[in-house]
Design an enzyme around this catalytic site. Structure first.
Site, mmCIF file in Angstrom:
data_model
loop_
_atom_site.group_PDB
_atom_site.id
_atom_site.type_symbol
_atom_site.label_atom_id
_atom_site.label_comp_id
_atom_site.label_asym_id
_atom_site.label_seq_id
_atom_site.Cartn_x
_atom_site.Cartn_y
_atom_site.Cartn_z
ATOM 1 N N ARG A 62 32.540 52.215 41.247
ATOM 2 C CA ARG A 62 31.134 52.191 40.829
ATOM 3 C C ARG A 62 30.368 53.429 41.299
ATOM 4 O O ARG A 62 29.350 53.789 40.720
ATOM 5 C CB ARG A 62 30.470 50.883 41.284
ATOM 6 C CG ARG A 62 30.980 49.673 40.509
ATOM 7 C CD ARG A 62 30.403 48.377 41.049
ATOM 8 N NE ARG A 62 30.760 48.135 42.421
ATOM 9 C CZ ARG A 62 31.891 47.546 42.828
ATOM 10 N NH1 ARG A 62 32.763 47.126 41.943
ATOM 11 N NH2 ARG A 62 32.140 47.376 44.098
ATOM 12 N N GLU A 88 40.483 44.960 57.458
ATOM 13 C CA GLU A 88 40.615 43.787 58.324
ATOM 14 C C GLU A 88 42.102 43.403 58.427
ATOM 15 O O GLU A 88 42.624 43.133 59.501
ATOM 16 C CB GLU A 88 39.790 42.652 57.726
ATOM 17 C CG GLU A 88 39.483 41.563 58.714
ATOM 18 C CD GLU A 88 38.595 40.501 58.092
ATOM 19 O OE1 GLU A 88 38.032 40.750 57.009
ATOM 20 O OE2 GLU A 88 38.498 39.417 58.689
HETATM 21 P P1 AMP Z 1 32.996 49.227 52.997
HETATM 22 O O1 AMP Z 1 34.161 50.162 53.139
HETATM 23 O O2 AMP Z 1 33.195 47.941 53.738
HETATM 24 O O3 AMP Z 1 31.677 49.880 53.319
HETATM 25 O O4 AMP Z 1 32.962 48.772 51.499
HETATM 26 C C1 AMP Z 1 32.467 49.601 50.583
HETATM 27 C C2 AMP Z 1 33.115 49.460 49.243
HETATM 28 O O5 AMP Z 1 33.421 48.114 48.876
HETATM 29 C C3 AMP Z 1 32.159 49.980 48.213
HETATM 30 O O6 AMP Z 1 32.885 50.801 47.345
HETATM 31 C C4 AMP Z 1 31.613 48.758 47.522
HETATM 32 O O7 AMP Z 1 31.626 48.964 46.155
HETATM 33 C C5 AMP Z 1 32.538 47.619 47.891
HETATM 34 N N1 AMP Z 1 31.844 46.456 48.485
HETATM 35 C C6 AMP Z 1 31.999 46.009 49.745
HETATM 36 N N2 AMP Z 1 31.284 44.907 49.975
HETATM 37 C C7 AMP Z 1 30.629 44.656 48.822
HETATM 38 C C8 AMP Z 1 29.695 43.631 48.424
HETATM 39 N N3 AMP Z 1 29.299 42.639 49.235
HETATM 40 N N4 AMP Z 1 29.210 43.684 47.167
HETATM 41 C C9 AMP Z 1 29.602 44.670 46.331
HETATM 42 N N5 AMP Z 1 30.469 45.638 46.649
HETATM 43 C C10 AMP Z 1 30.991 45.636 47.885
#
Ligand code: AMP
Length: 172
Positions: free
Chosen positions: A59, A96
């Protein structure tokens, strides 16, 4: 920003139980709100001499491409392993359970270039931290800022990126 916040749709237990997924498709589909988001980012980075906007799969690509066009900058994509056709640099990061990785083409950035890195959601910060390591570890480009449409503050993703200027439009 309130309208923008309201247009984000919550999907409980997607893609797995316990995750409250922030669905941005209603925002993308709304001509007024989508334009507002891109215009807002354009205003923020105009005059900052941005050479490339780097988007994170998948996205992040939508906002990277539109912002790059709005700024008259180039668009660079960071993808999951095995998707990019040319020679790549790779950065793995811990999840995780297990690990994941991000890749970038070896000729994507040049020395001295100024970039904005963008993704739709900042959750734990792992993906952005890996992308920042990927860029800083392989290129002499400057990351001007990491930008997100949505920041999930309760996950404290910023803590993983303390030395990096960060910006989010909407916070939950
Ligand atoms: P992180 O590495 O945990 O910061 O996760 C980021 C990636 O996962 C991004 O590319 C987001 O598109 C997706 N993502 C993680 N959590 C969510 C959520 N609750 N809603 C939508 N997209 C998420």
């Amino acid at each position: 920003m309130e309208t923008l916040k309201q247009i984000i749709r919550d999907i409980p237990d997607f893609p797995k139980p316990g995750v409250l997924f922030k669905d941005i498709t209603p925002l993308l589909g709304d001509p007024v709100q989508f334009t507002k988001v891109v215009d807002h980012l354009k205003e923020r980075y105009t005059g900052k001499k941005i050479d490339h906007v780097v988007g994170i799969e998948a996205r992040g690509f939508i906002f990277a491409a539109t912002l790059a066009y709005a700024l008259g900058a180039g668009c660079v994509i960071v993808r999951k392993p095995g998707k990019l056709p040319y020679k790549t640099f790779k950065q793995t990061y811990d999840l995780e359970y297990g690990s994941d990785a991000v890749e970038i083409h070896q000729d994507a950035l040049k020395e001295g270039e100024r970039v904005v890195v963008i993704d739709d959601v900042l959750a734990t910060g792992g993906t952005m931290a890996a992308t920042v390591d990927l860029i800083r570890g392989n290129f002499k480009a400057e990351i001007v800022e990491a930008a997100f449409i949505i920041e999930l503050e309760f996950l404290h993703g910023r803590d993983k990126l303390k030395d990096l200027p960060m910006y989010s439009l909407i916070q939950f």
